[in-house]
Design an enzyme around this catalytic site. Sequence first.
Site, mmCIF file in Angstrom:
data_model
loop_
_atom_site.group_PDB
_atom_site.id
_atom_site.type_symbol
_atom_site.label_atom_id
_atom_site.label_comp_id
_atom_site.label_asym_id
_atom_site.label_seq_id
_atom_site.Cartn_x
_atom_site.Cartn_y
_atom_site.Cartn_z
ATOM 1 N N ARG A 1 -10.837 7.103 11.152
ATOM 2 C CA ARG A 1 -10.121 6.701 10.109
ATOM 3 C C ARG A 1 -9.249 7.556 9.467
ATOM 4 O O ARG A 1 -9.211 8.609 9.800
ATOM 5 C CB ARG A 1 -11.581 6.212 9.165
ATOM 6 C CG ARG A 1 -12.417 5.091 9.488
ATOM 7 C CD ARG A 1 -11.858 3.765 9.547
ATOM 8 N NE ARG A 1 -11.082 3.492 8.119
ATOM 9 C CZ ARG A 1 -11.389 2.836 6.878
ATOM 10 N NH1 ARG A 1 -12.551 3.104 6.952
ATOM 11 N NH2 ARG A 1 -10.806 2.892 5.871
ATOM 12 N N GLY A 2 -8.572 6.579 8.457
ATOM 13 C CA GLY A 2 -7.477 7.439 7.909
ATOM 14 C C GLY A 2 -6.024 7.015 8.137
ATOM 15 O O GLY A 2 -5.886 6.088 9.215
ATOM 16 N N ASN A 3 -4.893 7.349 7.439
ATOM 17 C CA ASN A 3 -3.828 6.568 7.734
ATOM 18 C C ASN A 3 -3.244 7.407 8.987
ATOM 19 O O ASN A 3 -3.907 8.223 9.627
ATOM 20 C CB ASN A 3 -2.707 6.751 6.972
ATOM 21 C CG ASN A 3 -2.437 8.176 6.275
ATOM 22 O OD1 ASN A 3 -2.515 9.235 7.172
ATOM 23 N ND2 ASN A 3 -2.718 8.447 4.961
ATOM 24 N N VAL A 4 -2.060 7.105 9.850
ATOM 25 C CA VAL A 4 -1.522 7.507 10.891
ATOM 26 C C VAL A 4 -1.313 8.942 11.021
ATOM 27 O O VAL A 4 -1.899 9.710 11.979
ATOM 28 C CB VAL A 4 -0.059 6.880 11.312
ATOM 29 C CG1 VAL A 4 0.610 7.465 12.554
ATOM 30 C CG2 VAL A 4 -0.428 5.235 11.469
ATOM 31 N N SER B 1 -11.296 1.304 16.762
ATOM 32 C CA SER B 1 -11.684 -0.258 17.157
ATOM 33 C C SER B 1 -12.509 -0.357 18.449
ATOM 34 O O SER B 1 -12.520 0.274 19.342
ATOM 35 C CB SER B 1 -9.886 -0.389 17.672
ATOM 36 O OG SER B 1 -9.790 -1.305 18.497
ATOM 37 N N LEU B 2 -13.147 -1.521 18.052
ATOM 38 C CA LEU B 2 -14.207 -1.799 19.036
ATOM 39 C C LEU B 2 -13.343 -2.304 20.385
ATOM 40 O O LEU B 2 -13.897 -2.376 21.305
ATOM 41 C CB LEU B 2 -14.856 -2.969 18.372
ATOM 42 C CG LEU B 2 -16.020 -2.354 17.180
ATOM 43 C CD1 LEU B 2 -16.800 -3.645 16.608
ATOM 44 C CD2 LEU B 2 -17.079 -1.619 17.897
ATOM 45 N N ARG B 3 -12.384 -2.992 20.220
ATOM 46 C CA ARG B 3 -11.573 -3.541 21.386
ATOM 47 C C ARG B 3 -11.185 -2.286 22.041
ATOM 48 O O ARG B 3 -11.239 -2.383 23.405
ATOM 49 C CB ARG B 3 -10.386 -4.271 20.924
ATOM 50 C CG ARG B 3 -9.298 -4.820 21.718
ATOM 51 C CD ARG B 3 -7.789 -5.155 21.293
ATOM 52 N NE ARG B 3 -7.239 -4.171 20.266
ATOM 53 C CZ ARG B 3 -6.758 -3.149 20.626
ATOM 54 N NH1 ARG B 3 -6.247 -2.955 21.992
ATOM 55 N NH2 ARG B 3 -5.934 -2.487 19.916
ATOM 56 N N ARG B 4 -10.506 -1.305 21.347
ATOM 57 C CA ARG B 4 -10.146 0.083 22.340
ATOM 58 C C ARG B 4 -11.321 0.490 23.098
ATOM 59 O O ARG B 4 -11.473 1.029 24.069
ATOM 60 C CB ARG B 4 -9.344 0.761 21.336
ATOM 61 C CG ARG B 4 -7.931 0.318 20.953
ATOM 62 C CD ARG B 4 -7.375 1.298 19.888
ATOM 63 N NE ARG B 4 -5.932 0.829 19.544
ATOM 64 C CZ ARG B 4 -5.594 0.937 18.259
ATOM 65 N NH1 ARG B 4 -6.310 1.744 17.504
ATOM 66 N NH2 ARG B 4 -4.163 0.310 18.052
ATOM 67 N N LYS C 1 -1.445 -7.483 12.549
ATOM 68 C CA LYS C 1 -2.850 -7.366 13.128
ATOM 69 C C LYS C 1 -3.892 -7.339 12.055
ATOM 70 O O LYS C 1 -5.049 -7.485 12.258
ATOM 71 C CB LYS C 1 -2.981 -6.247 14.235
ATOM 72 C CG LYS C 1 -2.814 -4.936 13.788
ATOM 73 C CD LYS C 1 -2.741 -3.978 15.064
ATOM 74 C CE LYS C 1 -2.531 -2.598 14.494
ATOM 75 N NZ LYS C 1 -3.872 -1.896 13.763
ATOM 76 N N ASP C 2 -3.590 -6.782 11.107
ATOM 77 C CA ASP C 2 -4.444 -6.626 9.845
ATOM 78 C C ASP C 2 -4.536 -7.877 8.951
ATOM 79 O O ASP C 2 -5.477 -7.756 7.860
ATOM 80 C CB ASP C 2 -4.061 -5.392 8.973
ATOM 81 C CG ASP C 2 -3.973 -4.272 9.799
ATOM 82 O OD1 ASP C 2 -4.804 -3.964 10.828
ATOM 83 O OD2 ASP C 2 -3.453 -3.111 9.322
ATOM 84 N N ARG D 1 0.677 -1.064 0.019
ATOM 85 C CA ARG D 1 -0.160 0.074 0.031
ATOM 86 C C ARG D 1 0.893 1.301 0.094
ATOM 87 O O ARG D 1 2.011 1.089 0.354
ATOM 88 C CB ARG D 1 -0.796 -0.093 1.392
ATOM 89 C CG ARG D 1 -1.966 -1.187 1.288
ATOM 90 C CD ARG D 1 -2.422 -1.258 2.633
ATOM 91 N NE ARG D 1 -3.144 -0.259 3.102
ATOM 92 C CZ ARG D 1 -3.312 0.160 4.421
ATOM 93 N NH1 ARG D 1 -2.528 -0.379 5.518
ATOM 94 N NH2 ARG D 1 -3.768 1.453 4.804
ATOM 95 N N CYS E 1 -12.840 -7.833 12.960
ATOM 96 C CA CYS E 1 -13.029 -6.482 13.418
ATOM 97 C C CYS E 1 -14.293 -6.218 13.724
ATOM 98 O O CYS E 1 -14.645 -5.062 14.283
ATOM 99 C CB CYS E 1 -12.089 -5.570 12.581
ATOM 100 S SG CYS E 1 -13.111 -5.245 11.001
ATOM 101 N N THR F 1 -2.926 11.042 8.961
ATOM 102 C CA THR F 1 -4.253 11.826 9.000
ATOM 103 C C THR F 1 -4.809 11.904 10.369
ATOM 104 O O THR F 1 -5.592 12.975 10.611
ATOM 105 C CB THR F 1 -5.077 10.982 8.121
ATOM 106 O OG1 THR F 1 -4.579 11.067 6.643
ATOM 107 C CG2 THR F 1 -6.544 11.448 8.064
ATOM 108 N N ARG F 2 -4.775 10.853 11.214
ATOM 109 C CA ARG F 2 -5.311 10.619 12.234
ATOM 110 C C ARG F 2 -4.667 11.941 13.178
ATOM 111 O O ARG F 2 -5.340 12.424 14.272
ATOM 112 C CB ARG F 2 -5.268 9.217 13.007
ATOM 113 C CG ARG F 2 -6.033 8.328 12.106
ATOM 114 C CD ARG F 2 -5.822 6.942 12.860
ATOM 115 N NE ARG F 2 -6.479 6.054 11.867
ATOM 116 C CZ ARG F 2 -6.912 4.752 12.341
ATOM 117 N NH1 ARG F 2 -6.731 4.111 13.393
ATOM 118 N NH2 ARG F 2 -7.349 3.702 11.571
#
Length: 314
Positions: free
Chosen positions: A147-150, A127-130, A81-82, A9, A241, A152-153
Amino acid sequence: MKKLIIATRGSKLALWQSEHVKAELEKAHPGLEVELSIMMTKGDKILDVALAKIGGKGLFTKELEEAMLRGEAHIAVHSLKDVPMEFPQGLKLGVITKREDVRDAMLSEKYASLEELPQGAVVGTTSLRRRMQLLKLRPDFVIKNLRGNVNTRIRKLKEGEFDAIILASAGINRLGLASEVTHFAPISKEVMIPASGQAALGIEIVCDAEVERLVSVLNDEDAIIETRVERDFVTILEGGCQVPIGVNAELRGDALHVKAIIGLPDGSEMLKEEITTTRTEYATVGKALAQKVLDRGAKALLERAEHIALNEIF
């Protein structure tokens, strides 16, 4: 083989991971040329809908896998993890690398820790886990999807959309982004159990003996054992997920410590289990731990969690 092609990616983290693997392979095999083939996945294109709603983490791997099956690439580098638990025919998980820091982390411009966040603080995570573990700790938090890449976040955090955001420490460390925010605070695994496979890279390969031989130098025995336990646990629970599942296995010498948590996205109901065993038992312990939570009603709890996630959150 003189040339190896990596399907990747185009996000900064994905490129860092692929460049890292390229450098390690070229160092291990003088004369081998390693080339990156950059492509965009469906998960990169759809940023306004939660992954759970549109097909899960496999959205970040499908296009890369298709390129490999067409013979256009030999390997793909993912955050483990993905990586889905099952692979298309002709592909396999060839390498699991040494892990970075497995913890989640809180990033904030104003607050130094989760404890310092004010009542009703807006915290970003998809993340539902978080979400589950944050709301168990602090039911007053307002959780907003992120959402978005690191990069962007982090930009959204700095623009004031959130009081804090939660990301994996590993990605921040690999990109050297801790200094981009005022506060970067890794969260203890006692407070937040990480995701299966977190902080390891998983290298997916075409089923070819020569490709497997070339990449095998990057395998890390401890990471293979730890993540096997974690992925076995998730596989038995059939969890993707769409449900909140945390599981972390940690080797300390020959001792193997495993912690797991499942529950509802709002943290109102949870099941936690942990087990300590030995390194030699790694092939069975993930399944055994999953059976423990299943015996306590995990199946029904996860079905409720998925219904809540898809109908009320996403």
